[in-house]
Design a protein around this motif. Structure first.
Motif, PDB file in Angstrom:
ATOM      1  N   SER A  77       1.945   2.147   0.655  1.00 39.55           N
ATOM      2  CA  SER A  77       0.433   1.476   1.524  1.00 39.55           C
ATOM      3  C   SER A  77      -0.659   0.883   1.109  1.00 39.55           C
ATOM      4  O   SER A  77      -0.512  -0.598   1.097  1.00 39.55           O
ATOM      5  CB  SER A  77       0.121   2.088   2.900  1.00 39.55           C
ATOM      6  OG  SER A  77       1.344   2.530   3.343  1.00 39.55           O
ATOM      7  N   ASP A 127       5.918  -2.722   5.455  1.00 37.19           N
ATOM      8  CA  ASP A 127       5.357  -1.206   5.591  1.00 37.19           C
ATOM      9  C   ASP A 127       6.006  -0.199   6.401  1.00 37.19           C
ATOM     10  O   ASP A 127       5.027   0.215   7.419  1.00 37.19           O
ATOM     11  CB  ASP A 127       4.021  -0.637   5.751  1.00 37.19           C
ATOM     12  CG  ASP A 127       3.115   0.012   5.201  1.00 37.19           C
ATOM     13  OD1 ASP A 127       4.672   1.148   4.941  1.00 37.19           O
ATOM     14  OD2 ASP A 127       2.004   0.653   4.421  1.00 37.19           O
ATOM     15  N   GLU A 128       7.291   0.342   5.612  1.00 34.56           N
ATOM     16  CA  GLU A 128       8.528   1.731   6.928  1.00 34.56           C
ATOM     17  C   GLU A 128       8.595   1.145   8.215  1.00 34.56           C
ATOM     18  O   GLU A 128       8.176   1.415   9.343  1.00 34.56           O
ATOM     19  CB  GLU A 128       7.034   3.109   7.023  1.00 34.56           C
ATOM     20  CG  GLU A 128       6.727   3.898   5.759  1.00 34.56           C
ATOM     21  CD  GLU A 128       6.433   5.397   5.629  1.00 34.56           C
ATOM     22  OE1 GLU A 128       7.666   5.369   6.575  1.00 34.56           O
ATOM     23  OE2 GLU A 128       5.720   5.248   5.021  1.00 34.56           O
TER      24      GLU A 128
HETATM   25 MG   LIG Z   1       1.406   3.754   4.182  1.00 31.97          MG
END
Ligand SMILES: [Mg+2]
Ligand SMILES: Nc1ncnc2c1ncn2[C@@H]1O[C@H](COP(=O)(O)OP(=O)(O)O)[C@@H](O)[C@H]1O
Lengths: 257, 412
Positions: free
Chosen positions: A73, A198-199
């Motif tokens: 991140s 992000d994911e």
């Molecule tokens: Mg993360």
């Protein structure tokens, strides 16, 4: 980083940061070199990135693999101009951007960067349609904007994620998968050159996650955006064009030992 | 204003924002009402003073002058002065006034005699009394409430008046006459109510054996004329004809005469405005609290907006707009409420006073609460409220613009 240059399956020579050395290929859309980032934690310092370098190409979907807490991140924040690296350089469309001020960075984000978050991050007061419209509105300069065109493109992209029947639903009235599809539509409505996810499937069940990923990959390819998708799931990474790995704040092109 | 829609959504879902608007509305309504009432008082006072003193008064230090010239003389001299509506003769003199039959029985504290200014007027103060009366019939008189009270007089009482006219050598004998109190009046000026009695000019003139029947000329100006300029023009004119009109030198703008009182009321209006503006300020300050709360509640949304490309300036603008939206709503509601209040003052008065009127006619000259909406002060009120809202919104708005994406999105 002193490893011998790796080779892809189709014989294209890659350089140290995993980019094709073939000079006929275009320049990277987004290029990061030696990014370092540390956070102050209590009285000490936590070095999260220690010289991370990444190249992202238009039309290529790249997975960023790393365990939880490895700095995925953090790296995405630097690449998305949401935060500034301590040192290192960043180019977007050959323009150096790591030292831009807040306003200039925001304008670049509005014009050329799309984000998809694990937590969806939709505005709860607004309908799906209004959420998707928001980036276009923010990108519009001045009072006079092309409202009609904005609304048309918002509706169009919501159709492409299959939510034409949910335009006026609030996020709370949508399922997790639907919310993430709204978020994907929102990230793509401005036709960004770079899409940072992000994911994106981290909060979804397996089946919905797979469907959402399919959608993201398909739209990313259709838009020929440079996509970087952070994940710790090897199955997700396997479906991308290319995978890079992060460990100890450094990027590897292969699974690091 | 792309974020306006989001602001309106916040508004719709947050009662607190509406409460701020209501607080501002109350402040604006109170201030609006207070200003309207104060302006009403001022306007009525002005009219009262003008009625009494005219817009300008021609006077002289030597009373004989007025016995040498008739009103026609003045009309002739001032014929070419612009802006004069009418010239009204007025006869004033001083007299000692007392209750017939000595000390008042009703009120042992009352005085026996009082020196009063006798104003002879052409107004019909006693319609049912004959114009010409015999030498022993009492003449009608109206007295200021203060004077009547001090002498312990009631309507219907007989009054003795003694006065002196030192016109010519050897003719300074006291003049006596009986009057009858036919009514009292209140000018709204305590001093005038204490030392004035109004009688018929004709009666007074006969009593004093006055040659022309007036001792000053009240000038009323045309509506569009500036009384001060007219007064100056009259004074100049009388100077030019100085030989014909020796000693007429003084004309007064009415503002001079009622000036102290008017200035006091104007000052009071200013003070009250400041006091009541604090209500608006407190309400506007509540806006800071409300917006600050909204900002911290909406940190995540602000972070999302920043990630999507909103510049810090845009965020500032968003929250300032939200603050102005609240205050505009508050102002509109406040003006509407204030408008209702001033149109229903008797009802409101009864609510507040528990059934009793707060403004007593005996104390305040007016038997109703006078109101006058003055556009300029309303505009000032609206402007100041908006300015306060703008300044106060800037603080939370600035804090909102400092929200960073990564921090706001990390914690949820
Ligand atoms: Mg993360
Ligand atoms: N703002 C911050 N302040 C302090 N530490 C942080 C901050 N952001 C991230 N970290 C730390 O940096 C490391 C990497 O975080 P992150 O980039 O979120 O990892 P990942 O996304 O790979 O799970 C973690 O140990 C995390 O605790």
């Amino acid at each position: 980083m002193s490893d011998p240059l790796p080779e892809t399956g189709d014989g294209i020579q890659l350089n140290a940061v995993g980019n094709p050395t073939d000079l006929r290929l275009e320049m990277p859309t987004l290029m990061a070199r030696e990014l370092c980032k540390s956070y102050r934690v209590g009285s000490g310092k936590l070095q999260v990135l220690r010289g991370a370098s990444v190249d992202l190409y238009g039309g290529q979907i790249c997975a960023l693999m790393g365990s939880s807490g490895s700095g995925k991140s953090t790296l995405l924040n630097m690449l998305g101009l949401l935060d500034k690296p301590d040192t290192g350089k960043l180019w977007l469309h050959k323009k150096e951007v790591q030292n831009l001020g807040q306003a200039a960075a925001a304008r670049l984000r509005a014009a050329g960067l799309g984000f998809v978050f694990q937590q969806f991050q939709l505005l709860p007061e607004l309908s799906a349609f209004e959420n998707v419209l928001m980036p276009r509105r923010l990108a519009a300069r001045g009072w006079w904007s092309r409202r009609k065109e904005e609304r048309r493109s918002a509706r169009e992209v919501l159709e492409r994620v299959g939510l034409q029947d949910r335009l006026h639903h609030k996020p709370s009235q949508l399922s997790g998968g639907e919310q993430q599809r709204v978020a994907i539509a929102r990230a793509l409505v401005s036709k960004p050159a770079v899409l940072l996810a992000d994911e994106p499937t981290g909060n979804l069940d397996r089946k919905t996650g797979t469907e959402t990923l399919d959608l993201l990959l398909r739209l990313g390819r259709e838009e020929s955006a440079a996509v970087l998708l952070a994940t710790h799931d090897p199955d997700v990474a396997a479906r991308c064009d290319r995978t890079i790995f992060i460990r100890d704040g450094v990027i590897f092109n292969q699974v690091p030992e | 204003m792309s974020l306006l829609g989001l602001g309106i959504q916040y508004f719709r879902t947050r009662l607190l924002l509406l409460m701020s608007a209501v607080a501002i509305a109350l402040g604006v309504a109170v201030l609006f009402t207070v200003l309207a009432v104060m302006n009403g008082f001022l306007a009525e006072l002005e009219t009262a003073i003008r009625d009494l003193s005219g817009d300008a008064v021609i006077e002289t230090a030597r009373t004989q002058n007025f016995e040498q010239h008739t009103l026609q003389d003045f009309e002739g001299w001032l014929a070419d002065v612009d802006g004069i509506e009418t010239l009204e003769p007025q006869l004033t003199w001083y007299g000692l006034v007392g209750r017939r039959g000595g000390r008042s029985v009703n009120d042992p504290r009352s005085a026996d005699l009082s020196g009063l200014m006798l104003v002879g007027t052409d107004e019909d103060i006693a319609p049912d009394v004959a114009a010409e009366l015999g030498p022993d019939d009492p003449l009608p008189m109206k007295m200021g409430v203060g004077a009547a009270k001090e002498l312990g007089l009631q309507v219907g009482d007989e009054i003795g008046v003694i006065t002196f006219v030192g016109r010519r050598r050897g003719r300074g004998a006291p003049l006596q006459r009986t009057f009858k109190l036919v009514g009292t009046f209140s000018t709204g000026r305590y001093d005038q109510d204490l030392n004035r009695a109004v009688v018929r000019r004709h009666d007074l003139s006969q009593l004093l054996r006055h040659a022309t029947g007036f001792s000053q000329v009240i000038v009323r100006t045309q509506a569009d004329a500036d009384p001060l300029l007219v007064a100056v023009a009259i004074e100049n004119r009388l100077q030019v004809v100085g030989t014909a009109a020796p000693g007429y030198r003084t004309t007064y703008d009415w503002r001079n005469r009622g000036g102290n009182l008017l200035r006091a009321v104007e000052n009071q209006r200013g003070m009250l405005s400041i006091v009541f503006f604090f209500i608006v300020l407190v309400a506007a300050y509540q806006l800071v609290a409300t917006l600050t709360l909204t900002v911290s509640e909406k940190r995540r949304d602000i972070g999302v907006l920043r990630a999507l490309g909103a510049t810090p300036k845009r965020i500032v603008r968003f929250f300032v707009t939200l603050g102005l939206l609240i205050s505009v709503l508050g102002i509109v509601m406040g003006l509407a409420l204030g408008h209702w209040l001033i149109n229903n003052l008797p009802t409101v008065e009864r609510w507040i006073g528990g059934g009793q009127p707060i403004f007593r006619a005996e104390i305040y000259k007016f038997d109703h609460i006078p109101v006058a909406v003055d556009t300029q002060s309303v505009l000032l009120l609206v402007g100041m409220t908006l300015l306060a809202a703008l300044i106060f919104s800037l603080i939370p708005a600035w804090r909102a613009s400092r929200v960073t994406v990564i921090k706001s999105l990390r914690k949820r």
